[in-house]
Design a protein around this motif. Structure first.
Motif, PDB file in Angstrom:
ATOM      1  N   GLU A 105     -32.141  49.562  23.342  1.00 23.19           N
ATOM      2  CA  GLU A 105     -32.289  49.388  21.965  1.00 23.19           C
ATOM      3  C   GLU A 105     -32.420  48.002  21.441  1.00 23.19           C
ATOM      4  O   GLU A 105     -33.050  47.712  20.284  1.00 23.19           O
ATOM      5  N   LYS A 106     -31.979  47.169  22.346  1.00 25.60           N
ATOM      6  CA  LYS A 106     -32.247  45.543  21.993  1.00 25.60           C
ATOM      7  C   LYS A 106     -33.776  45.433  22.028  1.00 25.60           C
ATOM      8  O   LYS A 106     -34.075  44.684  20.964  1.00 25.60           O
ATOM      9  N   SER A 107     -34.373  45.691  23.123  1.00 25.35           N
ATOM     10  CA  SER A 107     -35.633  45.533  23.004  1.00 25.35           C
ATOM     11  C   SER A 107     -36.457  46.239  22.000  1.00 25.35           C
ATOM     12  O   SER A 107     -37.395  45.356  21.247  1.00 25.35           O
ATOM     13  N   PHE A 145     -35.373  46.940  18.916  1.00 27.18           N
ATOM     14  CA  PHE A 145     -35.016  45.979  17.719  1.00 27.18           C
ATOM     15  C   PHE A 145     -35.942  44.687  17.567  1.00 27.18           C
ATOM     16  O   PHE A 145     -36.381  44.383  16.565  1.00 27.18           O
ATOM     17  N   TYR A 146     -36.040  44.186  18.878  1.00 25.70           N
ATOM     18  CA  TYR A 146     -36.619  42.892  18.871  1.00 25.70           C
ATOM     19  C   TYR A 146     -38.127  43.150  18.363  1.00 25.70           C
ATOM     20  O   TYR A 146     -38.575  42.450  17.724  1.00 25.70           O
ATOM     21  N   LEU A 147     -38.755  44.206  18.847  1.00 27.24           N
ATOM     22  CA  LEU A 147     -40.100  44.425  18.592  1.00 27.24           C
ATOM     23  C   LEU A 147     -40.361  44.751  17.188  1.00 27.24           C
ATOM     24  O   LEU A 147     -41.264  44.086  16.398  1.00 27.24           O
TER      25      LEU A 147
END
Lengths: 253, 420
Positions: free
Chosen positions: B371-373, B375-377
């Protein structure tokens, strides 16, 4: 440009922001300071659209548009940028490919054709010089194996590439040595213009020696309890946060 | 008439004097189709398919438009339709003295000595009923013989198309590849189907690799949604040989792979990598087995899956280190990304180690897209769907990058972009 009104937000049923009011106009740099747990990172996460946070009350308008209704990607394409406190490492996605996709997706949103490969590379090289980024970093996977300083510099590099209207720097200074701090600050200062604005979230006054803010706000228990000019940051550096806490308690008493 | 019944009639109607075929028929008839009671077939059985009214087809009775998407790869190309060689699409580029590239029929007729020396000598039929079935009748498919020391410039591209256009169908395919000492060659196999009726294809591949030979072998399984595929592959390696085998399962209702390596000589190395994509209610089952018979051999196994909807995948990786196989290094990993709450992965490593000086590791992971990756993109303006496909391509990258054929890597990446 950005107008936050009475914003309440939290995570997993716990309230963290308890009525934030903030107005930001083009050309301004706002610093948000505050002790640990005051809600600084929550504020940046809510603005960028992290879905684990829920907004229970209040509104945020960005250039007249309801920001809270937008997906994270639309917020970015409308010109909002968050420099992450902890940028993630994504093995297998190259820095260059990532930036090219991001730049072209933003261009598409604005009705512009994708950049030609050669133009893109030229543009990228220009911006890399700008933040004095090591050329070898772009061919590597996104943030993978980057040092803390390299990751933060990469955030500023991305900001330079995407040229946002409003950039939020979430503790970009923490963990940086003085050289890296200077580079990051120079990057920001060179990007400052009459059209864009910055929100600099920080724990330490040190950064504000390099990026001189127009306004300083103190966030405490999910509220902005004090606002002032750059002088306020200096006062906080000298006296810590206790005097503000004390001042608040007297007010409440 | 059920398929099983047709098979029995065919066996009764076509008497054979071939001992191997006679034996295989006996084994098949006494063992039958493995059911889910058999530990190796715990998660599904082809039994219901054999009870179905499928028509046994061999050869093609009409000219079909063949998918030429990968024909841009310059290759020694053999295209088979229901096991019959289609000359129109086939061509051999490498001119190497002694090289034989042909159909099974031609091999058994014109190269009988080599054929008999190798055919049926590697893939076991004793406890493998479907191999027995495959061996019970005249084989159809590809035969490649690479002489000692030959360096093949072009890959061997073997395209197998099965049809179920007018009716549900069953077909059997066979591949026999013999790679001589010090030779080097690459293979690309593509399994495809045409038609919207149910079909089942039963494949056996035998690959014999002599000393110090180098082989890269890429297998693409891209059949239609109604197609079922059972593929048993036996690879026997002699000393100092080196094999890279990558299996990519992209489609089909059911895909079952049995991939067996036998490391017969010292310092033989194999790499077996796999990627599988499942969606809807489809199932991909990878059963692998590496027999470390000799010392100083290495096996490097990595299978990665992306599962969506209500699909299922099975990974069962067995590594057997025999008593004499000292200094074995065996690595096994199985990683899975589940994109839906209703997808299922059954993963099971099995290590049986009888030698005492070996290095073996295994591990399995099951997770979601980070999820963090994601969101980052997205926070950089990349739409969710594009961001997801970027992350999935990145996840598959260590496998796709191991393919030394850029147009094949691109083809798989485009598949990920378009389908997930």
């Amino acid at each position: 440009m950005l107008s936050i009104e009475n914003l309440h937000a939290g995570i997993e049923g716990k309230n963290i922001l308890n009525g934030i009011n903030l107005n930001i106009r083009p050309g301004e740099v706002h610093a948000i300071m505050g002790p640990n747990g005051a809600g600084k990172s929550t504020l940046s996460s809510v603005l960028a659209g992290k879905n684990e946070y829920t907004v229970s009350q209040g509104s945020v308008y960005f250039d007249g548009k309801d920001l809270l209704e937008m997906s994270p990607e639309d917020r970015a394409r409308e010109g909002l940028f968050l420099a992450f406190q902890y940028p993630v490492e994504i093995p297998g996605v190259s820095n260059t490919n990532f930036l090219k996709t991001a730049v072209n997706e933003q261009r598409k949103y604005r009705g512009l054709p994708p950049m030609e490969a050669t133009d893109f590379l030229k543009f990228m090289r220009e911006k890399m010089d700008f933040v004095e980024m090591d050329k070898s970093l772009t061919s590597r996977s996104l943030n993978e194996g980057f040092s803390g300083g390299e990751k933060k510099r990469n955030e500023i590099f991305q900001m330079a590439m995407l040229a946002p209207k409003l950039a939020i720097l979430d503790e970009t200074d923490s963990g940086l040595d003085i050289d890296a701090l200077r580079l990051v600050s120079n990057g920001v200062n060179k990007l400052r213009s009459k059209e864009n604005a910055f929100v600099v979230i920080t724990h330490y006054q040190r950064l504000l020696d390099y990026i001189v803010p127009d306004f300083v706000h103190v966030l405490y228990k999910g509220r902005i309890v004090k606002s002032g000019t750059a002088e306020l940051a200096k006062e906080l550096e000298q006296k810590g946060y206790d005097w503000i806490k004390a001042e608040l308690e007297t007010q409440n008493a | 008439m059920s398929l099983l019944h047709q098979i029995k009639e065919k066996a009764a109607g076509q008497a054979t004097s071939n001992e191997l075929q006679q034996h295989a028929r006996a084994v098949f008839l006494s063992n039958g189709i493995p059911t889910r009671k058999n530990e190796e077939w715990k998660y599904f059985s082809f039994k219901p398919t054999f009870d179905h009214d499928l028509t046994w087809v061999d050869g093609a009775n009409q000219q079909l438009p063949i998918n030429t998407q990968l024909h841009n790869i310059k290759a020694n190309r053999l295209v088979f339709v229901n096991g019959q060689l289609d000359i129109q699409y086939s061509e051999i580029l490498d001119q190497i003295p002694g090289l034989i590239v042909c159909s099974m029929e031609e091999a058994s007729a014109l190269h009988g000595a080599i054929f008999t020396q190798h055919f049926g000598k590697y893939a076991s039929i004793e406890n493998e009923s479907l191999n027995a079935l495959n061996t019970a009748f005249d084989p159809q498919g590809s035969f490649v013989y690479i002489p000692k020391g030959a360096v093949c410039e072009y890959p061997f591209f073997i395209q197998h198309v099965t049809t179920s256009i007018d009716y549900a169908s069953f077909s059997q395919l066979r591949n026999l590849w013999i790679i001589g000492a010090n030779a080097s060659a690459s293979f690309i196999e593509s399994y495809e189907s045409i038609g919207s009726n149910k079909c089942l294809t039963n494949v056996v591949s035998e690959i014999a690799i002599a000393e110090n030979a180098q082989v890269n072998s890429y297998k693409l399984q891209q059949q239609q949604a109604v197609a079922q595929l059972n593929h048993y592959t036996q690879i026997n390696q002699s000393a100092h040989s080196n094999v890279k085998q990558i299996t990519v399962s992209m489609c089909g209702e059911i895909v079952r792979n049995n991939l067996h390596f036998k490391l017969n000589g010292p310092a033989a190395d194999c790499m077996l990598h796999g990627l599988y994509f499942t969606d809807k209610k489809r199932l991909v089952d990878n059963h692998t087995r590496v027999d470390h018979v000799s010392p100083h051999c290495t096996s490097d196994e990595k299978y990665k899956g992306i599962l969506t909807d209500e699909s299922t995948a099975v990974f069962n990786g067995k590594i057997q280190v025999h008593l004499d196989a000292q200094k074995t290094a065996a690595y096994q990993r199985n990683q899975n990304i589940l994109l839906s709450d209703k997808a299922t992965i059954n993963t099971k490593p099995q290590l049986e180690i009888f030698a005492d000086d070996v290095k073996c590791t295994h591990g399995a992971t099951i997770g979601r897209l980070d999820e963090k990756s994601l969101f980052y993109l997205r926070s950089r303006g990349i739409p969710e769907a594009v961001a997801k496909s970027m992350l999935l391509k990145a996840y598959a990258k260590d496998i796709t990058d191991a393919i030394d054929e850029p147009s094949l890597t691109l083809f798989i990446e485009q598949f990920i972009e378009a389908n997930i």
